[in-house]
Scaffold this motif. Structure first.
Motif, PDB file in Angstrom:
ATOM      1  N   THR A 184       0.842  -1.197   0.000  1.00  0.00           N
ATOM      2  CA  THR A 184       0.000   0.000   0.000  1.00  0.00           C
ATOM      3  C   THR A 184       0.875   1.245   0.000  1.00  0.00           C
ATOM      4  OG1 THR A 184      -1.484  -1.286   1.405  1.00  0.00           O
ATOM      5  CG2 THR A 184      -2.011   1.025   1.123  1.00  0.00           C
ATOM      6  N   SER A 185       1.945   1.205   0.786  1.00  0.00           N
ATOM      7  CA  SER A 185       2.818   2.386   0.895  1.00  0.00           C
ATOM      8  C   SER A 185       3.446   2.734  -0.453  1.00  0.00           C
ATOM      9  CB  SER A 185       3.926   2.135   1.917  1.00  0.00           C
ATOM     10  OG  SER A 185       3.372   1.812   3.172  1.00  0.00           O
ATOM     11  N   VAL A 186       3.973   1.725  -1.157  1.00  0.00           N
ATOM     12  CA  VAL A 186       4.589   1.986  -2.463  1.00  0.00           C
ATOM     13  C   VAL A 186       3.526   2.500  -3.444  1.00  0.00           C
ATOM     14  CG1 VAL A 186       5.639   0.866  -4.485  1.00  0.00           C
ATOM     15  CG2 VAL A 186       6.494   0.363  -2.189  1.00  0.00           C
ATOM     16  N   TRP A 233      -7.741   8.067  -2.415  1.00  0.00           N
ATOM     17  CA  TRP A 233      -8.321   7.396  -1.248  1.00  0.00           C
ATOM     18  C   TRP A 233      -7.438   6.248  -0.786  1.00  0.00           C
ATOM     19  CZ3 TRP A 233     -11.933   9.708   1.327  1.00  0.00           C
ATOM     20  CH2 TRP A 233     -12.761  10.613   0.664  1.00  0.00           C
ATOM     21  N   ASP A 234      -7.279   6.103   0.526  1.00  0.00           N
ATOM     22  CA  ASP A 234      -6.682   4.894   1.092  1.00  0.00           C
ATOM     23  C   ASP A 234      -7.842   4.071   1.646  1.00  0.00           C
ATOM     24  OD1 ASP A 234      -5.517   2.887   2.593  1.00  0.00           O
ATOM     25  OD2 ASP A 234      -3.823   4.125   3.237  1.00  0.00           O
ATOM     26  N   ALA A 235      -8.115   2.968   0.974  1.00  0.00           N
ATOM     27  CA  ALA A 235      -9.289   2.152   1.324  1.00  0.00           C
ATOM     28  C   ALA A 235      -8.888   0.882   2.078  1.00  0.00           C
ATOM     29  CB  ALA A 235     -10.064   1.794   0.058  1.00  0.00           C
ATOM     30  N   SER A 236      -7.721   0.895   2.714  1.00  0.00           N
ATOM     31  CA  SER A 236      -7.232  -0.338   3.368  1.00  0.00           C
ATOM     32  C   SER A 236      -8.207  -0.913   4.383  1.00  0.00           C
ATOM     33  CB  SER A 236      -5.899  -0.061   4.072  1.00  0.00           C
ATOM     34  OG  SER A 236      -4.913   0.238   3.124  1.00  0.00           O
ATOM     35  N   HIS A 237      -8.864  -0.050   5.143  1.00  0.00           N
ATOM     36  CA  HIS A 237      -9.782  -0.539   6.181  1.00  0.00           C
ATOM     37  C   HIS A 237     -11.209  -0.698   5.675  1.00  0.00           C
ATOM     38  CE1 HIS A 237      -7.277  -0.737   9.748  1.00  0.00           C
ATOM     39  NE2 HIS A 237      -6.538   0.123   9.091  1.00  0.00           N
ATOM     40  N   ALA A 238     -11.412  -0.435   4.399  1.00  0.00           N
ATOM     41  CA  ALA A 238     -12.755  -0.501   3.834  1.00  0.00           C
ATOM     42  C   ALA A 238     -12.922  -1.694   2.898  1.00  0.00           C
ATOM     43  CB  ALA A 238     -13.047   0.788   3.066  1.00  0.00           C
ATOM     44  N   THR A 285      -4.678  -6.027   0.987  1.00  0.00           N
ATOM     45  CA  THR A 285      -5.531  -7.207   0.782  1.00  0.00           C
ATOM     46  C   THR A 285      -5.529  -8.123   2.002  1.00  0.00           C
ATOM     47  OG1 THR A 285      -3.669  -8.402  -0.184  1.00  0.00           O
ATOM     48  CG2 THR A 285      -5.119  -7.239  -1.724  1.00  0.00           C
ATOM     49  N   TYR A 286      -4.755  -7.723   3.038  1.00  0.00           N
ATOM     50  CA  TYR A 286      -4.562  -8.673   4.147  1.00  0.00           C
ATOM     51  C   TYR A 286      -5.498  -8.464   5.329  1.00  0.00           C
ATOM     52  CZ  TYR A 286      -1.337  -4.787   5.250  1.00  0.00           C
ATOM     53  OH  TYR A 286      -0.773  -3.556   5.446  1.00  0.00           O
ATOM     54  N   LYS A 287      -6.353  -7.447   5.268  1.00  0.00           N
ATOM     55  CA  LYS A 287      -7.292  -7.233   6.381  1.00  0.00           C
ATOM     56  C   LYS A 287      -8.576  -8.030   6.071  1.00  0.00           C
ATOM     57  CE  LYS A 287      -5.300  -2.662   7.159  1.00  0.00           C
ATOM     58  NZ  LYS A 287      -4.664  -2.860   8.456  1.00  0.00           N
ATOM     59  N   TYR A 288      -9.662  -7.334   5.732  1.00  0.00           N
ATOM     60  CA  TYR A 288     -10.898  -8.047   5.385  1.00  0.00           C
ATOM     61  C   TYR A 288     -10.736  -8.828   4.080  1.00  0.00           C
ATOM     62  CZ  TYR A 288     -12.846  -4.755   8.794  1.00  0.00           C
ATOM     63  OH  TYR A 288     -13.103  -4.017   9.916  1.00  0.00           O
TER      64      TYR A 288
HETATM   65  C1  LIG Z   1      -4.844   2.678   6.107  1.00  0.00           C
HETATM   66  C2  LIG Z   1      -3.546   2.010   5.870  1.00  0.00           C
HETATM   67  N1  LIG Z   1      -2.737   2.475   4.913  1.00  0.00           N
HETATM   68  C3  LIG Z   1      -1.539   1.899   4.670  1.00  0.00           C
HETATM   69  C4  LIG Z   1      -1.107   0.814   5.415  1.00  0.00           C
HETATM   70  C5  LIG Z   1       0.259   0.255   5.163  1.00  0.00           C
HETATM   71  O1  LIG Z   1       0.204  -0.877   4.395  1.00  0.00           O
HETATM   72  P1  LIG Z   1       1.517  -1.534   3.774  1.00  0.00           P
HETATM   73  O2  LIG Z   1       2.294  -2.085   4.916  1.00  0.00           O
HETATM   74  O3  LIG Z   1       0.969  -2.579   2.843  1.00  0.00           O
HETATM   75  O4  LIG Z   1       2.261  -0.493   3.033  1.00  0.00           O
HETATM   76  C6  LIG Z   1      -1.921   0.281   6.404  1.00  0.00           C
HETATM   77  C7  LIG Z   1      -1.486  -0.874   7.214  1.00  0.00           C
HETATM   78  O5  LIG Z   1      -2.148  -1.354   8.093  1.00  0.00           O
HETATM   79  C8  LIG Z   1      -3.168   0.912   6.645  1.00  0.00           C
HETATM   80  O6  LIG Z   1      -3.974   0.468   7.619  1.00  0.00           O
END
Ligand SMILES: Cc1ncc(COP(=O)(O)O)c(C=O)c1O
Length: 424
Positions: free
Chosen positions: A99-101, A208-213, A233-236
């Motif tokens: 996600t960071s990259v 948008w950062d949709a990691s938690h969605a 892809t590793y949360k929900y």
């Molecule tokens: C909202 C959000 N953005 C980014 C990240 C970072 O993800 P990554 O380690 O895949 O870069 C996380 C990790 O939990 C996250 O919750």
């Protein structure tokens, strides 16, 4: 029957169209209430088979020949993520990297697409990696980084960014705004369409950062006119620790954007190995390099389950499960020093709720040590509790809340020390 009767949760399970999915996950200890699927999802049983088959039948048997059919898997897997969870038509999502990259890539592309604009906007409650990447770029390129204060008292309800909060910061100097769809700590859900439309009216892009969605709610990216988004892809998503992340680039802006890491997978005619970079005009034009095929296979397996279950049914269970948590908070926890830090309106939250308590850190550790409940703790004072709609049952959540109540009312958490672990 009320929410404080265990039968209430058992009845929700009996009527849950997604209940059958729980058996498809590895649940090593049935006594554990795993309420941390918002951090790391459980392992689908089928993933073991799929990854094992890949290792033996493909990597083992085919070696380098495999690349002839692996080469475009980041695109095919991206299409699946888009279809199953994002409301995205094909050719707009790529599964790759972290996600960071991916965030760095899209931020760089958005900046370059708005030459002359020097202001970028985010919020204080945003996930650290996003804020740190923005800080670094702002310093390097002399940008004006505005960080909206939605953490101090009176800043925003539950850290939720609304158009009214954003509006005063917008101008024709803003290149992009970037927020989480669901705040990682409070669980607040932002209105993606309202914010995207508002930013666009100033000529700014929205990332948008949709990691938690992703895998918890419906987002309808195409219908909502989203420009750009990233997520994991590793949360929900249940695809495993460190599985590749994804990003979304709306078709309408693809030809205008160029990511800063211009790798060989983005080259129009990749295997010509030509002297000059020429961007592919498909979503591959945003790909850096060789994808992790093992990681992509576990995404395909887990997101295939989401597609089968339907994101609509998943979103419904997220709303119902978090509503049950809030009702249990009212009945059992409000009088034990907890404060609810998530909206009571289901359209303003996702799959997790956040409870604030002055002893949150010790309580989170004690839940694991004494009560077989896995939550997580987020600094400075909140505990997050989630329902991951496919692997979690309602009664698992109910039992977890009852154990939380008992642990805090007996002050058992006072026995634990919070020193030691780097991960909370
Ligand atoms: C909202 C959000 N953005 C980014 C990240 C970072 O993800 P990554 O380690 O895949 O870069 C996380 C990790 O939990 C996250 O919750």
């Amino acid at each position: 029957m009320t929410v404080t009767d265990r039968a209430f949760a058992l009845e929700l399970d009996a009527n849950d169209p997604l209940a059958r999915f729980r058996d498809q996950f590895v649940i090593a200890d049935p006594n554990i209430c795993y309420l941390d699927g918002n951090s790391l999802g459980r392992l689908p049983k089928k993933t073991i088979e799929v990854v094992n088959d890949f290792l033996i039948k493909e990597w083992g048997a085919q070696a380098v020949e495999g690349w002839s059919h692996w080469i475009d898997e980041a695109q095919r897997t991206g299409d699946l993520i888009g279809r199953a969870t994002l409301g995205a038509a094909e050719g707009q999502v790529l599964a790759c990297d972290t996600t960071s990259v991916n965030f760095f890539q899209l931020v760089g592309a958005a900046l370059a697409a708005r030459p002359g604009r020097k202001t970028i906007i985010t919020d204080a409650a945003n996930f650290p990696t996003d804020r740190y990447i923005l800080q670094g770029l702002a310093e390097r390129f002399g940008l004006n980084l505005i960080t909206i204060d939605n953490e101090s008292a009176g800043g925003a309800e539950y850290e939720r960014i609304t158009p009214e909060i954003l509006q005063p910061y917008l101008s024709d100097d803003v290149a992009f705004v970037t927020f989480e769809v669901i705040q990682y700590r409070s669980g607040a859900r932002t209105d993606i369409k309202a914010i995207t439309d508002l930013a666009r009216s100033y000529g700014a892009l929205t990332i948008w950062d949709a990691s938690h969605a992703v895998g918890a709610i419906e987002m309808d990216f195409d219908a909502n006119g989203v420009d750009l988004a990233v997520g994991c892809t590793y949360k929900y998503g249940n695809s495993g620790p460190g599985a590749p992340a994804w990003f979304y680039v709306n078709k309408s802006v693809q030809s205008l954007l160029q990511v800063p890491i211009q790798g060989w997978f983005a080259q129009a005619d990749q295997f010509e190995m030509g002297a000059i970079f020429e961007k592919s005009n498909s979503i591959r034009g945003f790909q850096i390099a060789s994808p992790s095929i093992v990681g992509l296979r576990s995404i395909q397996c887990a997101f295939g389950m989401i597609e089968e279950a339907s994101i609509e049914a998943i979103a419904h269970k997220s709303a119902q499960g978090t509503a049950m948590m809030i009702d249990l908070y009212d009945a059992w926890l409000a009088d034990l020093g907890f404060t609810l830090n998530t909206s009571r309106n289901p359209s303003e939250r996702g799959g997790h709720i956040s409870l604030i308590h002055p002893e949150a850190k010790r309580i989170a550790v004690a839940l694991r040590q004494f009560a077989n409940v896995i939550p997580d703790y987020r600094a400075p004072n909140s505990i997050r509790l989630a329902i991951a709609p496919l692997p979690t049952s309602y009664v698992e959540v109910w039992d977890g809340f009852q154990r939380l109540r008992d642990l805090v009312s007996t002050r058992q958490y006072e026995k634990v020390s919070v020193e030691g672990s780097r991960v909370t």
